[in-house]
Design a protein around this motif. Structure first.
Motif, PDB file in Angstrom:
ATOM      1  N   VAL A 158       0.858  -1.181   0.000  1.00 14.52           N
ATOM      2  CA  VAL A 158       0.000   0.000   0.000  1.00 14.52           C
ATOM      3  C   VAL A 158       0.895   1.232   0.000  1.00 14.52           C
ATOM      4  CG1 VAL A 158      -1.794   1.279   1.228  1.00 14.52           C
ATOM      5  CG2 VAL A 158      -1.831  -1.227   1.204  1.00 14.52           C
ATOM      6  N   GLY A 159       0.904   1.930  -1.134  1.00 14.99           N
ATOM      7  CA  GLY A 159       1.733   3.112  -1.279  1.00 14.99           C
ATOM      8  C   GLY A 159       0.916   4.383  -1.182  1.00 14.99           C
ATOM      9  N   GLY A 160       1.495   5.456  -1.666  1.00 15.93           N
ATOM     10  CA  GLY A 160       0.825   6.740  -1.585  1.00 15.93           C
ATOM     11  C   GLY A 160       0.377   7.239  -2.935  1.00 15.93           C
ATOM     12  N   GLY A 161      -0.479   8.263  -2.891  1.00 13.71           N
ATOM     13  CA  GLY A 161      -0.914   8.887  -4.130  1.00 13.71           C
ATOM     14  C   GLY A 161       0.075   9.883  -4.670  1.00 13.71           C
ATOM     15  N   GLY A 162       1.056  10.282  -3.824  1.00 15.21           N
ATOM     16  CA  GLY A 162       2.023  11.272  -4.272  1.00 15.21           C
ATOM     17  C   GLY A 162       2.906  10.801  -5.402  1.00 15.21           C
ATOM     18  N   SER A 163       3.072   9.494  -5.524  1.00 13.53           N
ATOM     19  CA  SER A 163       3.919   8.971  -6.600  1.00 13.53           C
ATOM     20  C   SER A 163       3.169   8.861  -7.924  1.00 13.53           C
ATOM     21  CB  SER A 163       4.476   7.600  -6.216  1.00 13.53           C
ATOM     22  OG  SER A 163       3.418   6.676  -6.016  1.00 13.53           O
ATOM     23  N   LEU A 164       1.866   9.087  -7.928  1.00 22.56           N
ATOM     24  CA  LEU A 164       1.129   9.158  -9.185  1.00 22.56           C
ATOM     25  C   LEU A 164       1.572  10.396  -9.972  1.00 22.56           C
ATOM     26  CD1 LEU A 164      -2.416   8.185  -7.889  1.00 22.56           C
ATOM     27  CD2 LEU A 164      -1.044   6.838  -9.488  1.00 22.56           C
ATOM     28  N   GLU A 165       1.287  10.393 -11.259  1.00 18.63           N
ATOM     29  CA  GLU A 165       1.758  11.462 -12.137  1.00 18.63           C
ATOM     30  C   GLU A 165       0.592  12.353 -12.582  1.00 18.63           C
ATOM     31  OE1 GLU A 165       3.711   9.431 -15.296  1.00 18.63           O
ATOM     32  OE2 GLU A 165       5.412   8.793 -14.057  1.00 18.63           O
ATOM     33  N   ALA A 176       1.054  14.352 -15.072  1.00 18.27           N
ATOM     34  CA  ALA A 176       1.314  14.258 -16.505  1.00 18.27           C
ATOM     35  C   ALA A 176       2.503  13.322 -16.655  1.00 18.27           C
ATOM     36  CB  ALA A 176       1.626  15.637 -17.102  1.00 18.27           C
ATOM     37  N   PRO A 177       2.720  12.762 -17.842  1.00 22.85           N
ATOM     38  CA  PRO A 177       3.829  11.811 -17.991  1.00 22.85           C
ATOM     39  C   PRO A 177       5.147  12.386 -17.474  1.00 22.85           C
ATOM     40  CG  PRO A 177       2.463  11.777 -19.942  1.00 22.85           C
ATOM     41  CD  PRO A 177       1.948  12.903 -19.093  1.00 22.85           C
ATOM     42  N   GLY A 178       5.743  11.658 -16.514  1.00 19.26           N
ATOM     43  CA  GLY A 178       7.020  12.062 -15.956  1.00 19.26           C
ATOM     44  C   GLY A 178       6.945  13.134 -14.892  1.00 19.26           C
ATOM     45  N   ARG A 179       5.751  13.589 -14.512  1.00 18.67           N
ATOM     46  CA  ARG A 179       5.613  14.659 -13.513  1.00 18.67           C
ATOM     47  C   ARG A 179       4.816  14.120 -12.322  1.00 18.67           C
ATOM     48  NH1 ARG A 179       3.097  19.722 -16.457  1.00 18.67           N
ATOM     49  NH2 ARG A 179       3.132  20.455 -14.293  1.00 18.67           N
ATOM     50  N   ARG A 180       5.536  13.719 -11.278  1.00 17.00           N
ATOM     51  CA  ARG A 180       4.891  13.152 -10.095  1.00 17.00           C
ATOM     52  C   ARG A 180       4.343  14.266  -9.203  1.00 17.00           C
ATOM     53  NH1 ARG A 180       9.360   9.225  -7.540  1.00 17.00           N
ATOM     54  NH2 ARG A 180      10.263  11.300  -7.170  1.00 17.00           N
ATOM     55  N   PHE A 181       3.236  13.956  -8.541  1.00 14.59           N
ATOM     56  CA  PHE A 181       2.647  14.938  -7.630  1.00 14.59           C
ATOM     57  C   PHE A 181       3.627  15.305  -6.518  1.00 14.59           C
ATOM     58  CE2 PHE A 181      -1.186  13.230  -9.583  1.00 14.59           C
ATOM     59  CZ  PHE A 181      -1.976  14.372  -9.728  1.00 14.59           C
ATOM     60  N   VAL A 182       4.407  14.321  -6.043  1.00 11.22           N
ATOM     61  CA  VAL A 182       5.304  14.559  -4.928  1.00 11.22           C
ATOM     62  C   VAL A 182       6.410  15.549  -5.284  1.00 11.22           C
ATOM     63  CG1 VAL A 182       6.878  12.645  -5.440  1.00 11.22           C
ATOM     64  CG2 VAL A 182       6.577  13.403  -3.074  1.00 11.22           C
ATOM     65  N   ASP A 240       4.249  22.839  -4.810  1.00 16.98           N
ATOM     66  CA  ASP A 240       3.193  23.106  -3.831  1.00 16.98           C
ATOM     67  C   ASP A 240       2.720  21.850  -3.101  1.00 16.98           C
ATOM     68  OD1 ASP A 240       2.055  21.947  -6.030  1.00 16.98           O
ATOM     69  OD2 ASP A 240       0.291  23.265  -6.099  1.00 16.98           O
ATOM     70  N   PHE A 241       3.489  20.748  -3.197  1.00 19.77           N
ATOM     71  CA  PHE A 241       3.090  19.526  -2.479  1.00 19.77           C
ATOM     72  C   PHE A 241       3.134  19.814  -0.979  1.00 19.77           C
ATOM     73  CE2 PHE A 241       3.386  15.277  -0.703  1.00 19.77           C
ATOM     74  CZ  PHE A 241       2.536  14.543  -1.513  1.00 19.77           C
ATOM     75  N   GLN A 297       3.967  18.776   5.035  1.00 16.12           N
ATOM     76  CA  GLN A 297       3.802  17.835   6.151  1.00 16.12           C
ATOM     77  C   GLN A 297       3.736  16.380   5.675  1.00 16.12           C
ATOM     78  OE1 GLN A 297       1.635  20.093   5.086  1.00 16.12           O
ATOM     79  NE2 GLN A 297      -0.517  19.588   5.570  1.00 16.12           N
ATOM     80  N   TYR A 298       3.437  16.176   4.387  1.00 13.37           N
ATOM     81  CA  TYR A 298       3.347  14.811   3.850  1.00 13.37           C
ATOM     82  C   TYR A 298       4.532  14.459   2.964  1.00 13.37           C
ATOM     83  CZ  TYR A 298      -1.528  15.573   5.205  1.00 13.37           C
ATOM     84  OH  TYR A 298      -2.667  15.867   5.910  1.00 13.37           O
ATOM     85  N   LEU A 299       5.479  15.391   2.818  1.00 15.80           N
ATOM     86  CA  LEU A 299       6.515  15.224   1.810  1.00 15.80           C
ATOM     87  C   LEU A 299       7.417  14.029   2.092  1.00 15.80           C
ATOM     88  CD1 LEU A 299       7.687  16.362  -0.764  1.00 15.80           C
ATOM     89  CD2 LEU A 299       9.123  17.889   0.626  1.00 15.80           C
ATOM     90  N   GLU A 300       7.892  13.887   3.337  1.00  9.27           N
ATOM     91  CA  GLU A 300       8.816  12.789   3.642  1.00  9.27           C
ATOM     92  C   GLU A 300       8.161  11.431   3.406  1.00  9.27           C
ATOM     93  OE1 GLU A 300      11.562  11.008   7.317  1.00  9.27           O
ATOM     94  OE2 GLU A 300      10.227  12.717   7.670  1.00  9.27           O
ATOM     95  N   THR A 301       6.922  11.281   3.884  1.00 12.10           N
ATOM     96  CA  THR A 301       6.220  10.001   3.694  1.00 12.10           C
ATOM     97  C   THR A 301       5.995   9.725   2.216  1.00 12.10           C
ATOM     98  OG1 THR A 301       5.121  10.153   5.834  1.00 12.10           O
ATOM     99  CG2 THR A 301       4.085   8.749   4.187  1.00 12.10           C
ATOM    100  N   ALA A 302       5.590  10.753   1.461  1.00 11.52           N
ATOM    101  CA  ALA A 302       5.314  10.557   0.039  1.00 11.52           C
ATOM    102  C   ALA A 302       6.577  10.176  -0.725  1.00 11.52           C
ATOM    103  CB  ALA A 302       4.695  11.820  -0.553  1.00 11.52           C
ATOM    104  N   ARG A 303       7.698  10.791  -0.384  1.00  4.47           N
ATOM    105  CA  ARG A 303       8.945  10.433  -1.051  1.00  4.47           C
ATOM    106  C   ARG A 303       9.362   9.001  -0.711  1.00  4.47           C
ATOM    107  NH1 ARG A 303      12.285  16.138  -0.143  1.00  4.47           N
ATOM    108  NH2 ARG A 303      11.475  17.193  -2.023  1.00  4.47           N
TER     109      ARG A 303
END
Length: 487
Positions: free
Chosen positions: A376-383, A385-391, A395-396, A399-405
């Motif tokens: 079970v991963g996070g949604g931050g690694s979704l893209e 656009a191609p090659g552009r991850r939310f994380v 503006d990510f 407070q969630y940055l470390e977990t998402a990375r």
């Protein structure tokens, strides 16, 4: 001639050497035969001979009964009998079975059922009470004896004498000549062994604890509605016929068959009862065998939801927390998940725990003989656009940055691995993972961009996200791929 081969074995359960009888093909429906007082598994010998070639029959002796050997100092109570029986079921790997509850088998079996409802495929009740109206005046008088009541210990001693033992078999029968003397003779032999009188006294004084649990057992019947067959000797001096009919209150579909005999109805009426049991077992729905699923992080929001959903579907769930295994230690993980069919990992923590756990699982699972992993991963690694991850967006939310990375790195670990493990990595929507119960209506696809609805919103409830995880395990879907879920 079709005669079963019956095996007689012992298995160690928490210091108790449990004796049991076993017959029949192990891939056939399993019938767990729980005996009554003052007997043991030998009371089922003729039933095993009748059904043991078609079904898998297992009959243990409780501590304090039959051939089972309990250590000195064992504290006898119905809770203790149930705990040993639960350990016995696990030791034999009985994932799902029909429960045959006779007399004491009711208090033991209903405790087992309420603790492990996913294991119960069906219920056969034979002169085993779960309702107040099923208790005769004789039974109520015996139940009134409990610890602290003056004279209670002395009052229950006649229950362990030969006239009472024999009477439980013969009283109420139509023809005592149909009751073999072997049963009550062997019962009395065991009752007279050293230490057995004390064990039975403790259980007799604890019987009131069963009556206190009647509402809980009735609630389990009402909520789970197991396929139920009620068999009842109507001349039982302890358990009245009204106790048989009472099951219809909570399981209206239950089938009830009454016999003009006494407490040990199988003794006189086996030719009539055995075909009813066979018919009942044959009519049970054919089920996919339950899976053994270990959930790492089951105390968390998503891990807990997955564990609950898997258990609700009848799977055998092992909830693992930090105290059970270090998620980054391959050796500890291998020991914790050996014997499982699949592992779900829903983790978070500092010091790069999530990617380190992904690597550790890929090393541990082959050692443990497990080849299925849903991470079970996070949604931050979704893209976006191609090659552009939310994380990676400026503006990510910080407070969630470390977990998402960490979750994104775990996906990289899985994708780069040369492994025999059939892994799946599941991402929720990047924003809208919301509280809510499962609806069963959602989409799941293998992709790196979010799924969206007609308004362009990517959203899923925790309940439906958990359903998608269990679906992926059951269906063997999304192997070695990342998938995401949304409405």
């Amino acid at each position: 001639m079709d005669i079963p081969r019956v095996e007689h074995r012992f298995v160690e359960v928490d210091g108790v050497r449990v004796f049991y009888r076993e017959a029949g093909p192990k891939d056939a429906p399993t019938l767990l035969l729980l005996h009554g007082f003052p007997s043991a598994s030998h009371q089922y010998r003729r039933l095993i001979d009748a059904l043991g070639t078609r079904y898998h029959l297992v009959a243990p002796d409780y501590p304090g009964f039959g051939h089972t050997e309990a250590p000195e100092g064992f504290r006898y109570s119905f809770d203790a009998l149930a705990e040993v029986t639960e350990g016995f079921v696990r030791a034999l790997g009985l994932a799902r079975f029909t429960l045959y509850a006779f007399d004491f088998g009711g208090p033991v079996g209903f405790r087992l059922a309420t603790r492990n409802p996913e294991r119960i495929a069906g219920l056969i009740v034979q002169n085993s009470n779960a309702y107040q109206e099923g208790l005769s005046e004789l039974a109520l008088g015996a139940i009134a004896n409990r610890p602290g009541v003056p004279g209670a210990e002395e009052a229950v001693q006649p229950l362990f004498t030969l006239p009472v033992t024999r009477g439980q078999y013969e009283d109420g029968t139509t023809d005592p000549a149909l009751v073999a003397p072997d049963g009550w003779t062997l019962d009395q032999h065991f009752l007279d062994l050293p230490g057995r009188r004390e064990a039975q006294t403790a259980l007799a004084l604890d019987y009131h604890s069963n009556v206190a649990l009647y509402p809980q057992w009735q609630r389990w019947l009402r909520e789970h509605r197991p396929p139920t067959l009620v068999l009842w000797g109507t001349n039982d001096a302890f358990f009245l016929e009204a106790g048989a009919h009472a099951y219809l209150r909570d399981v209206p579909e239950a089938r009830i068959h009454l016999f003009g005999t006494g407490h040990f109805a199988l003794e006189e009426c086996l030719p009539e009862i055995a075909p009813l049991i066979a018919e009942f077992l044959d009519a049970l729905p054919v089920e996919r065998p339950p899976l053994r699923i270990a959930v790492l992080g089951a105390s968390g929001n998503l891990g807990g939801a997955v564990a609950r959903e898997a258990a609700a579907r009848g799977h055998l769930v092992t909830r693992l927390g930090r105290a059970d295994a270090d998620a980054a230690d391959p050796a500890a993980l291998a020991g914790a998940v050996t014997g499982q069919d699949a592992v779900v990992a829903s983790l978070k923590g500092g010091d790069r725990l999530v990617p380190r756990a992904a690597a550790a699982l890929l090393e541990a699972l082959p050692e443990a003989g497990v080849n299925r992993l849903v991470f079970v991963g996070g949604g931050g690694s979704l893209e976006s656009a191609p090659g552009r991850r939310f994380v990676d967006a400026p503006d990510f939310p910080p407070q969630y940055l470390e977990t998402a990375r960490d979750q994104a790195e775990a996906l990289d670990v899985l994708r780069a691995a040369d492994t025999t493990v059939d892994w799946s990595y599941v991402s929720p929507p990047p924003m809208y993972l919301v509280p809510g119960e499962p609806t069963g209506s959602y989409r799941a696809e293998a992709r790196d961009t979010p799924l969206t609805d007609a308004e362009g919103v990517s959203r899923i409830s925790v309940g439906d996200f958990a359903c998608a995880v269990v679906d992926a395990i059951e269906e063997g879907a999304f192997l070695r791929r990342r998938f995401t879920v949304a409405y």
